[in-house]
Design a protein around this motif. Structure first.
Motif, PDB file in Angstrom:
ATOM      1  N   SER A 121       6.816   5.167  -1.167  1.00 21.24           N
ATOM      2  CA  SER A 121       6.483   6.583  -0.956  1.00 21.24           C
ATOM      3  C   SER A 121       7.094   7.482  -2.031  1.00 21.24           C
ATOM      4  O   SER A 121       7.225   8.684  -1.843  1.00 21.24           O
ATOM      5  CB  SER A 121       6.992   7.031   0.429  1.00 21.24           C
ATOM      6  N   VAL A 122       7.486   6.851  -3.140  1.00 30.58           N
ATOM      7  CA  VAL A 122       8.065   7.631  -4.240  1.00 30.58           C
ATOM      8  C   VAL A 122       6.980   7.872  -5.294  1.00 30.58           C
ATOM      9  O   VAL A 122       6.471   6.927  -5.902  1.00 30.58           O
ATOM     10  CB  VAL A 122       9.262   6.891  -4.886  1.00 30.58           C
ATOM     11  N   SER A 123       6.621   9.127  -5.472  1.00 30.81           N
ATOM     12  CA  SER A 123       5.564   9.462  -6.433  1.00 30.81           C
ATOM     13  C   SER A 123       5.963   9.016  -7.830  1.00 30.81           C
ATOM     14  O   SER A 123       7.106   9.202  -8.260  1.00 30.81           O
ATOM     15  CB  SER A 123       5.302  10.972  -6.436  1.00 30.81           C
ATOM     16  N   PRO A 153      -0.231   2.881  -6.325  1.00 30.75           N
ATOM     17  CA  PRO A 153       0.053   4.282  -6.659  1.00 30.75           C
ATOM     18  C   PRO A 153      -0.522   5.240  -5.621  1.00 30.75           C
ATOM     19  O   PRO A 153      -1.439   4.914  -4.862  1.00 30.75           O
ATOM     20  CB  PRO A 153      -0.632   4.457  -8.019  1.00 30.75           C
ATOM     21  N   ASN A 154       0.056   6.450  -5.613  1.00 30.13           N
ATOM     22  CA  ASN A 154      -0.399   7.494  -4.696  1.00 30.13           C
ATOM     23  C   ASN A 154      -1.585   8.219  -5.329  1.00 30.13           C
ATOM     24  O   ASN A 154      -1.455   9.290  -5.921  1.00 30.13           O
ATOM     25  CB  ASN A 154       0.738   8.482  -4.410  1.00 30.13           C
ATOM     26  N   SER A 204       0.836  -1.204   0.000  1.00 26.72           N
ATOM     27  CA  SER A 204       0.000   0.000   0.000  1.00 26.72           C
ATOM     28  C   SER A 204       0.870   1.252   0.000  1.00 26.72           C
ATOM     29  O   SER A 204       2.032   1.227   0.426  1.00 26.72           O
ATOM     30  CB  SER A 204      -0.913   0.000   1.236  1.00 26.72           C
ATOM     31  N   TRP A 205       0.280   2.348  -0.469  1.00 27.89           N
ATOM     32  CA  TRP A 205       1.007   3.614  -0.482  1.00 27.89           C
ATOM     33  C   TRP A 205       1.408   3.981   0.951  1.00 27.89           C
ATOM     34  O   TRP A 205       0.608   3.945   1.869  1.00 27.89           O
ATOM     35  CB  TRP A 205       0.150   4.718  -1.087  1.00 27.89           C
ATOM     36  N   GLY A 206       2.693   4.299   1.125  1.00 27.15           N
ATOM     37  CA  GLY A 206       3.215   4.672   2.441  1.00 27.15           C
ATOM     38  C   GLY A 206       3.678   3.489   3.273  1.00 27.15           C
ATOM     39  O   GLY A 206       4.320   3.683   4.315  1.00 27.15           O
TER      40      GLY A 206
END
Length: 241
Positions: free
Chosen positions: A195-197, A228-229, A143-145
């Motif tokens: 956490s990398v866009s 993805p974010n 998951s994102w983060g």
């Protein structure tokens, strides 16, 4: 009786030469042993020029062929062989210079064996994936983060081994072995954060262990998905018709 036998053997040797004994010969003490031969007894040989008649002055040599054998203590051990244990009590291999008539039992021999050929340990390696936030429904989803960890192992890595990452992003190669890690231990864990866009999609990773240009081992592949974010929409107030 043993002394007479040794004298008889020496005389036979002088009469017929070493060709009679295809795998044995007699040489004077102080002479270099032929390659692959060991001393298994001592003798008195008149031609060896001993100043005192009847003193041990020569060695009876035999070609070493079995995996273990006993030889006169203090004599040449062939290349590729090693001594096993201490001296052995025996009446053979009486000390050079001692009188044949005074033969006794003493610790005059040692056992030798072939030095074992080192068996190379097969190189094995593995790569594992850990996603703490994963669920049973999506076991490979990061998951994102959230964080995820890649752990690789190699058994007994020799000096100078490096680990090279390989893999794809959505089926396109994105890790081509250019990133590598010089190993200092056999197990290494690397933890990352999603956490990398702009970095998202389906990823495959595996590692190739090399010593210089020689490939030692290739790990299994692991697959994971970086979510993805994309912010979730919050529904606004509903209008009445």
């Amino acid at each position: 009786m043993k002394s007479l036998f040794k004298l008889f053997f020496a005389c036979v040797f002088l009469l017929f030469g070493t060709s009679v004994f295809a795998q044995s010969e007699v040489i004077c003490s102080g002479t270099t042993f032929p390659s692959g031969y060991v001393a298994t007894n001592t003798l008195y040989t008149p031609s060896c020029g001993t100043t005192t008649f009847g003193n041990y002055n020569s060695y009876y040599l035999q070609a070493v062929s079995s995996s273990t054998t006993d030889i006169c203590a203090g004599t040449t051990i062939p290349s590729g062989w090693q001594q096993v244990g201490g001296t052995i009590a025996t009446s053979q291999c009486q000390p050079i210079g001692e009188a044949v008539s005074g033969a006794t039992v003493g610790y005059f021999m040692v056992a030798i064996e072939k030095i074992p050929t080192p068996v190379a340990t097969p190189v094995t390696c593995s790569l594992s994936l850990s996603i703490p936030s994963a669920t049973a429904v999506n076991p490979n989803l990061v998951s994102w983060g959230a964080t995820y960890s890649l752990t690789f192992s190699i058994n007994s890595p020799p000096a100078g081994v490096s680990a090279h990452w390989y893999g794809t992003e959505d089926g396109v190669a994105d890790a081509g072995g250019t990133d590598y890690i010089n190993l200092f231990q056999s197990t290494n864990t690397f933890t990352y954060s999603n956490s990398v866009s702009g970095m998202y999609g389906n990823y495959v990773r595996y590692i190739v262990f090399q010593a210089g240009n020689t490939v030692l081992c290739t790990t299994n592949s692991v697959t994971f998905i970086l979510d993805p974010n994309i912010p979730l929409r919050t529904p606004g107030p509903q209008k009445r018709p």
